[in-house]
Design a protein around this motif. Structure first.
Motif, PDB file in Angstrom:
ATOM      1  N   GLY A  17     -45.399  12.072   1.686  1.00  8.92           N
ATOM      2  CA  GLY A  17     -44.168  12.665   1.186  1.00  8.92           C
ATOM      3  C   GLY A  17     -43.818  14.012   1.770  1.00  8.92           C
ATOM      4  N   LEU A  18     -44.707  14.609   2.575  1.00  7.08           N
ATOM      5  CA  LEU A  18     -44.427  15.914   3.163  1.00  7.08           C
ATOM      6  C   LEU A  18     -43.258  15.802   4.147  1.00  7.08           C
ATOM      7  CD1 LEU A  18     -46.060  18.578   2.647  1.00  7.08           C
ATOM      8  CD2 LEU A  18     -47.025  18.257   4.942  1.00  7.08           C
ATOM      9  N   THR A  19     -42.356  16.772   4.137  1.00  7.14           N
ATOM     10  CA  THR A  19     -41.201  16.744   5.035  1.00  7.14           C
ATOM     11  C   THR A  19     -41.592  17.334   6.390  1.00  7.14           C
ATOM     12  OG1 THR A  19     -39.636  16.935   3.211  1.00  7.14           O
ATOM     13  CG2 THR A  19     -38.840  17.532   5.400  1.00  7.14           C
ATOM     14  N   LEU A  20     -41.392  16.549   7.431  1.00  8.57           N
ATOM     15  CA  LEU A  20     -41.775  16.948   8.786  1.00  8.57           C
ATOM     16  C   LEU A  20     -40.546  17.015   9.677  1.00  8.57           C
ATOM     17  CD1 LEU A  20     -44.968  14.722   9.143  1.00  8.57           C
ATOM     18  CD2 LEU A  20     -44.784  17.065   8.256  1.00  8.57           C
ATOM     19  N   HIS A  21     -40.700  17.724  10.809  1.00  4.12           N
ATOM     20  CA  HIS A  21     -39.557  18.043  11.666  1.00  4.12           C
ATOM     21  C   HIS A  21     -39.853  17.735  13.123  1.00  4.12           C
ATOM     22  CE1 HIS A  21     -37.561  21.040  14.398  1.00  4.12           C
ATOM     23  NE2 HIS A  21     -36.499  20.586  13.780  1.00  4.12           N
ATOM     24  N   ALA A  22     -38.798  17.376  13.827  1.00  2.00           N
ATOM     25  CA  ALA A  22     -38.847  17.253  15.287  1.00  2.00           C
ATOM     26  C   ALA A  22     -37.491  17.669  15.843  1.00  2.00           C
ATOM     27  CB  ALA A  22     -39.183  15.836  15.717  1.00  2.00           C
ATOM     28  N   ARG A  23     -37.488  18.049  17.086  1.00  2.00           N
ATOM     29  CA  ARG A  23     -36.241  18.278  17.823  1.00  2.00           C
ATOM     30  C   ARG A  23     -35.977  17.078  18.719  1.00  2.00           C
ATOM     31  NH1 ARG A  23     -36.032  24.410  20.419  1.00  2.00           N
ATOM     32  NH2 ARG A  23     -35.685  25.564  18.456  1.00  2.00           N
ATOM     33  N   ILE A  24     -34.705  16.717  18.817  1.00  2.00           N
ATOM     34  CA  ILE A  24     -34.322  15.626  19.708  1.00  2.00           C
ATOM     35  C   ILE A  24     -33.315  16.156  20.724  1.00  2.00           C
ATOM     36  CG2 ILE A  24     -33.246  13.359  19.887  1.00  2.00           C
ATOM     37  CD1 ILE A  24     -34.269  12.763  17.098  1.00  2.00           C
ATOM     38  N   TYR A  25     -33.645  15.990  21.984  1.00  2.00           N
ATOM     39  CA  TYR A  25     -32.799  16.419  23.094  1.00  2.00           C
ATOM     40  C   TYR A  25     -32.228  15.179  23.770  1.00  2.00           C
ATOM     41  CZ  TYR A  25     -35.280  20.937  22.824  1.00  2.00           C
ATOM     42  OH  TYR A  25     -35.824  22.125  22.404  1.00  2.00           O
ATOM     43  N   GLY A  26     -30.970  15.262  24.181  1.00  2.00           N
ATOM     44  CA  GLY A  26     -30.362  14.183  24.942  1.00  2.00           C
ATOM     45  C   GLY A  26     -29.999  12.988  24.084  1.00  2.00           C
ATOM     46  N   ASN A  27     -29.486  11.968  24.739  1.00  2.00           N
ATOM     47  CA  ASN A  27     -29.039  10.755  24.071  1.00  2.00           C
ATOM     48  C   ASN A  27     -29.936   9.587  24.446  1.00  2.00           C
ATOM     49  OD1 ASN A  27     -26.684  12.059  22.961  1.00  2.00           O
ATOM     50  ND2 ASN A  27     -25.800  11.964  25.023  1.00  2.00           N
ATOM     51  N   ASP A  28     -29.892   8.556  23.630  1.00  2.00           N
ATOM     52  CA  ASP A  28     -30.663   7.361  23.921  1.00  2.00           C
ATOM     53  C   ASP A  28     -30.173   6.751  25.235  1.00  2.00           C
ATOM     54  OD1 ASP A  28     -32.498   5.402  23.635  1.00  2.00           O
ATOM     55  OD2 ASP A  28     -31.460   4.318  22.048  1.00  2.00           O
ATOM     56  N   ASN A  29     -31.109   6.507  26.144  1.00  2.00           N
ATOM     57  CA  ASN A  29     -30.786   5.933  27.446  1.00  2.00           C
ATOM     58  C   ASN A  29     -31.684   4.716  27.645  1.00  2.00           C
ATOM     59  OD1 ASN A  29     -30.384   5.246  30.091  1.00  2.00           O
ATOM     60  ND2 ASN A  29     -30.776   7.270  30.942  1.00  2.00           N
ATOM     61  N   ARG A  30     -31.134   3.547  27.488  1.00  2.00           N
ATOM     62  CA  ARG A  30     -31.944   2.330  27.510  1.00  2.00           C
ATOM     63  C   ARG A  30     -32.631   2.081  28.848  1.00  2.00           C
ATOM     64  NH1 ARG A  30     -32.945   1.226  22.302  1.00  2.00           N
ATOM     65  NH2 ARG A  30     -31.040   1.351  21.048  1.00  2.00           N
ATOM     66  N   SER A  31     -32.124   2.695  29.910  1.00  2.00           N
ATOM     67  CA  SER A  31     -32.727   2.474  31.222  1.00  2.00           C
ATOM     68  C   SER A  31     -33.900   3.406  31.500  1.00  2.00           C
ATOM     69  CB  SER A  31     -31.669   2.645  32.325  1.00  2.00           C
ATOM     70  OG  SER A  31     -31.269   3.998  32.433  1.00  2.00           O
ATOM     71  N   GLN A  32     -34.117   4.387  30.609  1.00  2.00           N
ATOM     72  CA  GLN A  32     -35.207   5.344  30.802  1.00  2.00           C
ATOM     73  C   GLN A  32     -36.039   5.425  29.527  1.00  2.00           C
ATOM     74  OE1 GLN A  32     -35.776   6.930  33.676  1.00  2.00           O
ATOM     75  NE2 GLN A  32     -33.932   6.228  34.714  1.00  2.00           N
ATOM     76  N   LEU A  33     -37.354   5.424  29.676  1.00  2.00           N
ATOM     77  CA  LEU A  33     -38.213   5.601  28.514  1.00  2.00           C
ATOM     78  C   LEU A  33     -37.965   6.964  27.872  1.00  2.00           C
ATOM     79  CD1 LEU A  33     -41.697   4.324  29.721  1.00  2.00           C
ATOM     80  CD2 LEU A  33     -40.346   3.359  27.860  1.00  2.00           C
ATOM     81  N   PRO A  34     -37.952   7.035  26.544  1.00  2.00           N
ATOM     82  CA  PRO A  34     -37.918   8.352  25.908  1.00  2.00           C
ATOM     83  C   PRO A  34     -39.227   9.083  26.179  1.00  2.00           C
ATOM     84  CG  PRO A  34     -38.318   6.649  24.277  1.00  2.00           C
ATOM     85  CD  PRO A  34     -38.023   5.940  25.574  1.00  2.00           C
ATOM     86  N   VAL A  35     -39.195  10.397  26.023  1.00  2.00           N
ATOM     87  CA  VAL A  35     -40.375  11.229  26.225  1.00  2.00           C
ATOM     88  C   VAL A  35     -40.708  11.912  24.904  1.00  2.00           C
ATOM     89  CG1 VAL A  35     -41.374  13.183  27.474  1.00  2.00           C
ATOM     90  CG2 VAL A  35     -39.816  11.612  28.650  1.00  2.00           C
ATOM     91  N   VAL A  36     -41.957  11.777  24.479  1.00  2.00           N
ATOM     92  CA  VAL A  36     -42.433  12.394  23.242  1.00  2.00           C
ATOM     93  C   VAL A  36     -43.340  13.561  23.612  1.00  2.00           C
ATOM     94  CG1 VAL A  36     -43.782  12.044  21.139  1.00  2.00           C
ATOM     95  CG2 VAL A  36     -42.274  10.218  21.995  1.00  2.00           C
ATOM     96  N   CYS A  37     -43.037  14.745  23.067  1.00  2.00           N
ATOM     97  CA  CYS A  37     -43.775  15.965  23.396  1.00  2.00           C
ATOM     98  C   CYS A  37     -44.584  16.425  22.180  1.00  2.00           C
ATOM     99  CB  CYS A  37     -42.821  17.071  23.825  1.00  2.00           C
ATOM    100  SG  CYS A  37     -41.867  16.689  25.312  1.00  2.00           S
ATOM    101  N   LEU A  38     -45.878  16.642  22.392  1.00  2.00           N
ATOM    102  CA  LEU A  38     -46.796  17.017  21.321  1.00  2.00           C
ATOM    103  C   LEU A  38     -47.454  18.351  21.662  1.00  2.00           C
ATOM    104  CD1 LEU A  38     -48.499  13.523  20.830  1.00  2.00           C
ATOM    105  CD2 LEU A  38     -46.524  14.461  19.605  1.00  2.00           C
ATOM    106  N   PRO A  39     -47.270  19.376  20.830  1.00  2.00           N
ATOM    107  CA  PRO A  39     -47.748  20.724  21.160  1.00  2.00           C
ATOM    108  C   PRO A  39     -49.216  20.957  20.824  1.00  2.00           C
ATOM    109  CG  PRO A  39     -46.498  20.776  19.126  1.00  2.00           C
ATOM    110  CD  PRO A  39     -46.444  19.351  19.631  1.00  2.00           C
ATOM    111  N   GLY A  40     -49.660  22.187  21.055  1.00  2.00           N
ATOM    112  CA  GLY A  40     -51.031  22.591  20.788  1.00  2.00           C
ATOM    113  C   GLY A  40     -51.284  22.893  19.318  1.00  2.00           C
TER     114      GLY A  40
END
Length: 296
Positions: A17-40
């Motif tokens: 139930g904890l509320t978590l956050h992410a930033r999303i850059y750009g738009n969905d592009n079916r021809s390119q895999l999305p990129v997921v960024c995980l920090p330190g």
């Protein structure tokens, strides 16, 4: 759609139930895999801001970029139980976020702890990771590097203003990062601190330090070689800081022996972990992603 700063905020609920956050850059592009960024460990999504803008805004190969804040960091809620600040829980949190976004395949970029989470993700969600960028992390963590991290987290004073924060970070990290410019230090400081009443405050739950203090660094740390080898079919780029205390030259060499599709880049004049918006790294990451995960 991204907002005026080039991104939009995404909030979701963890299993507890904890509320978590992410930033999303750009738009969905079916021809390119999305990129997921995980920090330190103590870092947040702002670490990836410049890199994400470049990858999302590539005129030929724009991608959707998702940069996560773990629980207790950035805009994600603090956990009342600090023991939940661990790789297993954080991996489950990332899976929940990806499920809510409808992402079942992606390229991943993980800095330090983010790379450890990638090792676990590869085990619990086979097929999720289609390309991997490990930023100064591998299946073996040098205890000396963790000892250094524990020392500065435990003892760092609270700066009075952002100018003092810059000087503090130079004192802590300057010897390992002679390649950084003043602009690099400024970006770094504004990524790791938030402003409260005009003063910089480290942007993570102070209880997070308990997880590092609880480690017994006199004993060998468990390695992740089985999880690493499970990623042996995944194209991989490993970035190592020349002065890194966390990823040794020997570990990187062994990773290359065990992974037939591994590419390695050493960043001169930087330690743990290299700044992904510097040293020509955005271009190297973009080329790697395009060559290894562009159109599936």
């Amino acid at each position: 759609m991204a907002g005026g700063e080039g991104f939009s905020d995404f909030f979701y609920a963890a299993q507890d139930g904890l509320t978590l956050h992410a930033r999303i850059y750009g738009n969905d592009n079916r021809s390119q895999l999305p990129v997921v960024c995980l920090p330190g460990l103590t870092r947040n999504c702002r670490d990836f801001h410049d890199l994400a803008l470049q990858l999302a805004g590539d005129p030929e190969n724009p991608r959707r970029i998702i940069c996560f804040d773990y629980r207790g960091r950035g805009l994600s809620a603090y956990d009342p139980t600090w023991q939940n600040y661990n790789v297993g829980v954080e991996t489950a949190d990332i899976v929940n976020g990806l499920d809510e976004l409808g992402i079942d395949e992606a390229a991943f970029i993980g800095t330090s702890r983010g790379g450890l989470i990638m090792h676990v993700l590869g085990a619990v969600r086979p097929g999720l990771i289609k390309a991997a960028v490990l930023n100064d992390v591998g299946p073996v963590i040098d205890p000396a590097g963790l000892a250094h991290i524990r020392s500065y987290l435990e003892n760092a004073p609270r700066p009075t203003d952002f100018a003092a924060a810059v000087e503090l970070q130079k004192t802590i990290h300057g010897a390992a990062f002679p390649a950084l410019t003043e602009a690099d230090w400024q970006r770094f400081v504004h990524a790791i601190y938030r402003q409260e009443d005009g003063r910089p405050v480290a942007d993570y739950d102070p209880a997070l330090i308990n997880t590092v203090l609880a480690m017994d660094l006199t004993q060998p740390l468990p390695d992740l070689w089985p999880q690493f080898e499970a990623l042996s079919s995944v194209p991989m780029l490993v970035i190592r800081g020349e002065n890194s205390r966390l990823l040794s030259v020997e570990t990187l060499a062994e990773m290359g022996r065990r992974h037939p599709r591994l590419e390695a880049v050493t960043v001169g004049g930087q330690g743990h972990a290299p700044f992904l918006e510097t040293g020509g790294l955005p271009g190297k990451v973009a080329v790697f992603l395009q060559n290894r995960s562009g159109s599936d």
